[in-house]
Design an enzyme around this catalytic site. Structure first.
Site, short mmCIF file in Angstrom:
data_model
loop_
_atom_site.label_atom_id
_atom_site.label_comp_id
_atom_site.label_asym_id
_atom_site.label_seq_id
_atom_site.Cartn_x
_atom_site.Cartn_y
_atom_site.Cartn_z
N GLU A 37 0.85 -1.19 0.00
CA GLU A 37 0.00 0.00 0.00
C GLU A 37 0.88 1.24 0.00
OE1 GLU A 37 -2.46 3.13 0.35
OE2 GLU A 37 -3.04 1.12 -0.30
N GLN A 38 0.55 2.21 -0.88
CA GLN A 38 1.38 3.39 -1.00
C GLN A 38 1.30 4.33 0.20
OE1 GLN A 38 0.30 6.02 -4.21
NE2 GLN A 38 -1.89 5.64 -3.95
N TYR A 218 -27.44 8.92 3.98
CA TYR A 218 -27.72 7.84 4.93
C TYR A 218 -26.76 7.97 6.11
CZ TYR A 218 -24.03 5.81 1.94
OH TYR A 218 -22.89 5.60 1.20
N ASP A 296 -11.82 -1.92 -8.62
CA ASP A 296 -11.85 -0.78 -9.53
C ASP A 296 -10.77 -0.85 -10.60
OD1 ASP A 296 -14.02 0.33 -8.31
OD2 ASP A 296 -12.91 1.87 -7.21
#
Length: 402
Positions: A37-38, A218, A296
């Site tokens: 993870e960067q 919400y 994604d």
């Protein structure tokens, strides 16, 4: 493909929902993945999201649902569609009564950080390496070589690209292709519950729809905040980034003529985020040799069905199962994963794209026809192909996703 003596070396690029879910499901299947993870910490980037039954089902199997429920909000009132001008309820769905009966799980809303924490709890200590921004993936050798911005390198037998819409691995495998500007942008904000109107604090996901725009709100974080996300014409704003911001004035200007209760909620939004929605066609493939994409990076979609996180979690569950079943031939296992997942996610990309037109109709005959349909249709049943999906079902591989 070479394999480490204790199993294949699996590198996962990205410590978001998809990357952590992949590591957690691999661990559940007896495999080990290392997440790169960067960021220097897994923080609060992002805001609210919906955990629909198809995602909740997988989180339960992972053992992460109970932890998430401690911080999430169960949608006991359900979904509402309201008219932009006066809040007239066009459609209402009682999720408390119907969701579990139909799909075996409830629907929840949560802060993204709370979902990340629940997933992280199922990942072995030491499996997440922070501060490693991958800038290059070399796929030419027997092993896959990862190069990081600070000069470190790593090798792996398999690489899973869960590194988002600007995926380095997708570029390495398939080249970079320009996205199409959709003409829409999204505003997002977290409003403290004590500053939000009463109607916005209810355990409901409410969608206000109107000409050229729509807005969703919400509660999240156990009801301490109200998540607010709105879609409007982008003008000259073309930045696609979670960290880009707008002013409350810019946000208000887009919804100034809407129901005054909604305007009051927007006015409490602090410094909202703002990002452009870029359009991308579904990829024809995700996998090359020992490398594949997830979430994604594989299938970015407009958020109009609130399925981005859910599809990444589904991807992770199916990928881990395929690798566990095909550990002797990882490349074939990755191709099988792609074959199982690509048709379903491509369909969701397409229907999410079309939703903006439906939600944003100008007042007139077509809008009135849409509103009449909302009054009679049952979206919980109509979208059963989304919420009823279960990759662990005995006949899952034989059931088409469309």
């Amino acid at each position: 493909m070479a394999a480490h003596e204790t199993g294949p070396r699996i590198a996962i690029l990205g410590g978001g929902i998809g990357g952590l879910a992949a590591a957690a499901f691999l661990h559940r299947e007896g495999l080990t993945g290392t997440v790169y993870e960067q960021a220097s910490r897994l923080g609060e980037v992002g805001a609210g999201l919906v955990v629909a039954p198809n995602a909740a089902r997988q989180l339960r199997r992972l053992g992460a649902l109970d932890e998430l429920r401690e911080r999430a909000v169960r949608l006991d009132i359900g979904w509402e569609f309201r008219r932009w001008q006066d809040g007239t309820v066009l459609s209402a769905e009682d999720l408390a009564a119907d969701c579990e009966r139909l799909y075996g799980e409830h629907t929840y809303t949560a802060h993204r950080a709370d979902l990340l924490a629940a997933l992280r709890s199922r990942v072995p200590a030491g499996a997440v390496v922070l501060g490693h921004k991958c800038v290059r993936v070399d796929t030419r050798g027997e092993s896959l070589r990862l190069e990081f911005a600070h000069g470190a390198v790593a090798e792996a037998d398999m690489v899973i690209g869960a590194d988002g819409v600007h995926s380095v691995l997708r570029g390495a495998l398939f080249g970079t292709s320009p996205a199409t500007f959709s003409g829409l942008c999204a505003f997002r904000a977290l409003v403290p519950a004590d500053q939000a109107p009463d109607f916005a604090r209810r355990p409901a996901q409410t969608l206000w729809i109107g000409p050229g725009r729509h807005l969703v709100h919400y509660p999240v974080s156990g009801g301490r905040f109200v998540n607010l996300v709105a879609f409007a014409p982008a003008g000259d704003h073309t930045v696609e980034s979670w960290t880009a911001t707008a002013t409350v004035g810019e946000f208000l200007a887009e919804f100034a003529q809407w129901d005054s209760r909604l305007v009051d909620l927007v006015r409490a939004s602090g410094r909202p985020g703002r990002w452009a929605l870029l359009d991308r066609e579904p990829l024809p493939r995700w996998t090359v040799g020992g490398a594949t994409l997830l979430g994604d990076a594989a299938h970015p979609m407009f958020p109009f069905f609130a399925q981005g996180a859910a599809q990444a979690i589904e991807d992770a569950a199916v990928l881990a199962r395929c690798l566990a079943d095909g550990v002797g031939d990882p490349a074939a296992a990755l191709r099988r994963y792609e074959g199982l997942r690509l048709p379903r996610t491509a369909r969701l990309q397409q229907v999410s794209h079309g939703r903006s037109h439906i939600n944003h109709l100008a007042d007139g005959p077509e809008q009135r026809e849409r509103d009449a349909r909302y009054a009679h249709d049952d979206p919980l049943i109509a979208n059963g192909w989304i919420y009823g999906y279960d990759p662990d079902a005995p006949d899952a591989d034989a059931v088409p996703s469309r």
